[in-house]
Design an enzyme around this catalytic site. Structure first.
Site, PDB file in Angstrom:
ATOM      1  N   ALA A  19      17.272  49.260 -19.453  1.00 35.03           N
ATOM      2  CA  ALA A  19      16.905  48.696 -20.750  1.00 35.03           C
ATOM      3  C   ALA A  19      17.074  47.189 -20.650  1.00 35.03           C
ATOM      4  O   ALA A  19      17.866  46.703 -19.832  1.00 35.03           O
ATOM      5  CB  ALA A  19      17.816  49.260 -21.826  1.00 35.03           C
ATOM      6  N   GLY A  21      18.453  52.731 -18.024  1.00 32.50           N
ATOM      7  CA  GLY A  21      17.304  53.322 -18.707  1.00 32.50           C
ATOM      8  C   GLY A  21      16.161  53.657 -17.768  1.00 32.50           C
ATOM      9  O   GLY A  21      15.336  54.525 -18.065  1.00 32.50           O
ATOM     10  N   GLU A  30      17.093  56.932 -16.377  1.00 33.51           N
ATOM     11  CA  GLU A  30      16.963  57.895 -17.482  1.00 33.51           C
ATOM     12  C   GLU A  30      15.490  58.230 -17.746  1.00 33.51           C
ATOM     13  O   GLU A  30      15.155  59.356 -18.094  1.00 33.51           O
ATOM     14  CB  GLU A  30      17.635  57.322 -18.733  1.00 33.51           C
ATOM     15  CG  GLU A  30      19.151  57.262 -18.554  1.00 33.51           C
ATOM     16  CD  GLU A  30      19.845  56.573 -19.710  1.00 33.51           C
ATOM     17  OE1 GLU A  30      19.606  55.362 -19.900  1.00 33.51           O
ATOM     18  OE2 GLU A  30      20.603  57.237 -20.432  1.00 33.51           O
ATOM     19  N   GLU A  34      25.799  51.508 -16.514  1.00 33.78           N
ATOM     20  CA  GLU A  34      26.189  51.095 -17.872  1.00 33.78           C
ATOM     21  C   GLU A  34      27.682  50.803 -18.029  1.00 33.78           C
ATOM     22  O   GLU A  34      28.054  49.925 -18.808  1.00 33.78           O
ATOM     23  CB  GLU A  34      25.777  52.170 -18.905  1.00 33.78           C
ATOM     24  CG  GLU A  34      24.296  52.170 -19.228  1.00 33.78           C
ATOM     25  CD  GLU A  34      23.453  53.001 -18.261  1.00 33.78           C
ATOM     26  OE1 GLU A  34      23.974  53.416 -17.207  1.00 33.78           O
ATOM     27  OE2 GLU A  34      22.278  53.231 -18.570  1.00 33.78           O
TER      28      GLU A  34
HETATM   29  N1  COA Z   1      17.584  43.618 -18.501  1.00 33.21           N
HETATM   30  C1  COA Z   1      17.132  42.357 -18.615  1.00 33.21           C
HETATM   31  N2  COA Z   1      16.809  41.596 -17.568  1.00 33.21           N
HETATM   32  C2  COA Z   1      16.939  42.147 -16.352  1.00 33.21           C
HETATM   33  C3  COA Z   1      17.413  43.450 -16.138  1.00 33.21           C
HETATM   34  C4  COA Z   1      17.742  44.200 -17.288  1.00 33.21           C
HETATM   35  N3  COA Z   1      18.175  45.468 -17.209  1.00 33.21           N
HETATM   36  N4  COA Z   1      17.450  43.697 -14.813  1.00 33.21           N
HETATM   37  C5  COA Z   1      17.008  42.587 -14.206  1.00 33.21           C
HETATM   38  N5  COA Z   1      16.695  41.656 -15.131  1.00 33.21           N
HETATM   39  C6  COA Z   1      16.162  40.307 -14.901  1.00 33.21           C
HETATM   40  C7  COA Z   1      17.232  39.360 -14.401  1.00 33.21           C
HETATM   41  O1  COA Z   1      18.004  38.864 -15.484  1.00 33.21           O
HETATM   42  C8  COA Z   1      16.371  38.294 -13.742  1.00 33.21           C
HETATM   43  O2  COA Z   1      15.780  37.498 -14.748  1.00 33.21           O
HETATM   44  P1  COA Z   1      15.684  35.883 -14.529  1.00 33.21           P
HETATM   45  O3  COA Z   1      14.873  35.717 -13.271  1.00 33.21           O
HETATM   46  O4  COA Z   1      14.987  35.422 -15.769  1.00 33.21           O
HETATM   47  O5  COA Z   1      17.096  35.420 -14.375  1.00 33.21           O
HETATM   48  C9  COA Z   1      15.229  39.117 -13.133  1.00 33.21           C
HETATM   49  O6  COA Z   1      15.193  40.337 -13.854  1.00 33.21           O
HETATM   50  C10 COA Z   1      15.426  39.438 -11.670  1.00 33.21           C
HETATM   51  O7  COA Z   1      16.689  40.086 -11.509  1.00 33.21           O
HETATM   52  P2  COA Z   1      17.850  39.555 -10.536  1.00 33.21           P
HETATM   53  O8  COA Z   1      19.150  40.051 -11.083  1.00 33.21           O
HETATM   54  O9  COA Z   1      17.696  38.102 -10.297  1.00 33.21           O
HETATM   55  O10 COA Z   1      17.466  40.343  -9.204  1.00 33.21           O
HETATM   56  P3  COA Z   1      18.460  40.749  -8.023  1.00 33.21           P
HETATM   57  O11 COA Z   1      17.600  41.215  -6.912  1.00 33.21           O
HETATM   58  O12 COA Z   1      19.454  39.681  -7.763  1.00 33.21           O
HETATM   59  O13 COA Z   1      19.284  42.015  -8.594  1.00 33.21           O
HETATM   60  C11 COA Z   1      19.543  44.106  -9.776  1.00 33.21           C
HETATM   61  C12 COA Z   1      18.637  43.206  -8.891  1.00 33.21           C
HETATM   62  C13 COA Z   1      18.715  45.320 -10.182  1.00 33.21           C
HETATM   63  C14 COA Z   1      20.753  44.567  -8.942  1.00 33.21           C
HETATM   64  C15 COA Z   1      20.033  43.292 -11.001  1.00 33.21           C
HETATM   65  O14 COA Z   1      18.907  42.714 -11.635  1.00 33.21           O
HETATM   66  C16 COA Z   1      20.768  44.105 -12.044  1.00 33.21           C
HETATM   67  O15 COA Z   1      21.918  44.459 -11.847  1.00 33.21           O
HETATM   68  N6  COA Z   1      20.097  44.410 -13.168  1.00 33.21           N
HETATM   69  C17 COA Z   1      20.704  45.083 -14.292  1.00 33.21           C
HETATM   70  C18 COA Z   1      20.830  46.555 -14.015  1.00 33.21           C
HETATM   71  C19 COA Z   1      21.511  47.234 -15.175  1.00 33.21           C
HETATM   72  O16 COA Z   1      22.660  47.021 -15.470  1.00 33.21           O
HETATM   73  N7  COA Z   1      20.756  48.114 -15.837  1.00 33.21           N
HETATM   74  C20 COA Z   1      21.265  48.908 -16.921  1.00 33.21           C
HETATM   75  C21 COA Z   1      20.972  48.262 -18.223  1.00 33.21           C
HETATM   76  S1  COA Z   1      21.596  49.263 -19.548  1.00 33.21           S
END
Ligand code: COA
Length: 257
Positions: A66, A112, A115, A135
């Site tokens: 999400a 999400g 999910e 989460e």
């Molecule tokens: N919500 C909002 N933005 C998200 C996102 C999410 N769930 N997942 C990734 N993004 C965004 C990042 O903020 C970043 O945006 P920016 O370039 O404007 O800063 C962009 O997507 C790229 O992600 P980034 O984190 O730079 O890539 P990465 O390769 O370093 O890491 C992940 C990849 C998937 C490990 C990392 O993005 C992450 O942990 N995401 C969240 C996962 C999460 O907790 N999901 C559950 C949500 S309830």
């Protein structure tokens, strides 16, 4: 029909829905969820369509969860509504769809995103995919049906480990857990999903629809799990851990739990 964050196409009985917010790793914001609801309703109503493939744009992510930035300031009532509306309008719609929906997991399927894949009837993953429910690292629990669906699919022990640690697992571990049906090379992902749907498309559509209903009916007792999840997900939004967990993500630092 065109959508800002979805790319839709159709090929021989199959509707392809690609979640296309690549710069945010296809994270599900409100607009994307509304578009998904609409696109799925239309595919289910289309006489020429017998199955749906759901995937993410690019080769990095299926859906990375999400959209965290949208709920960073939510209170408990808003958190509860987020889970309730998402579950009702998208995740349950997919789960209960009368046509088969396959998740083609092309990269990160987190929160999400996992999910969403869990709500689908069948999951196929690229060997490079990573799957997890992170989460708890945000001071939250899964809110789009992840706690009952994952538990039902892979069993309590493995579901507990994934949900409590918040760690990602590899596509091969997901295969061993029974979380995905097949793991293939990235180039073979869509062909594999399509070939399964073509087999199903050769069967009676009314029987396929009845079979989905019958399999889903056997999960009826899990209903309480969804309600409990909605309430507890909402309660997380009243905690200091949630506020710090989400701020930490947005500020690129570790949370102080
Ligand atoms: N919500 C909002 N933005 C998200 C996102 C999410 N769930 N997942 C990734 N993004 C965004 C990042 O903020 C970043 O945006 P920016 O370039 O404007 O800063 C962009 O997507 C790229 O992600 P980034 O984190 O730079 O890539 P990465 O390769 O370093 O890491 C992940 C990849 C998937 C490990 C990392 O993005 C992450 O942990 N995401 C969240 C996962 C999460 O907790 N999901 C559950 C949500 S309830």
């Amino acid at each position: 029909m065109t959508y800002q964050n979805l790319v839709i196409s159709s090929r021989s009985y199959i509707r392809h829905i690609v979640i296309a917010r690549e710069e945010k790793l296809n994270a599900l914001n409100k607009q994307t969820l509304a578009a998904l609801h609409d696109a799925i309703i239309r595919a289910l109503a289309a006489d020429t369509i017998r199955g749906i493939v759901l995937t993410g744009a690019g080769d990095k992510a299926f859906v990375a969860g999400a959209d965290i930035s949208e709920f960073a300031n939510f209170d408990t009532a808003q958190g509860r509504a987020l889970a309730y509306e998402g579950q009702t309008n998208v995740f349950d719609l997919i789960h209960n769809a009368g046509k088969p929906i396959i998740a083609a997991i092309n990269g990160y399927a987190l929160g999400g995103g996992l999910e969403l894949a869990l709500a689908c009837h069948i999951r196929v993953a690229a060997a490079s995919a990573k799957l997890g429910l992170p989460e708890t690292s945000l001071g939250l629990i899964p809110g789009y049906g992840g706690t009952p669906r994952l538990t039902q699919l892979i069993g309590r022990g493995r579901a507990m480990e994934m949900i409590l640690t918040g760690d990602m697992i590899s596509a091969n571990d997901a295969l061993e857990y029974g979380l995905v049906n097949h793991v293939v090379e990235p180039a073979d992902l869509l062909p594999k999903a399509e070939s399964i749907l073509q087999r199903i498309a050769s069967r009676s559509p009314t029987a396929v629809s009845a079979a989905i209903k019958a399999v889903n009916a056997s999960l009826g007792s899990v209903k309480r799990g969804f309600e409990t999840e909605i309430n507890l997900f909402g309660q997380c939004f009243g905690t200091g851990d949630f506020k710090d967990g989400v701020s930490a993500f947005l500020e690129n630092r570790k949370p102080n739990f």
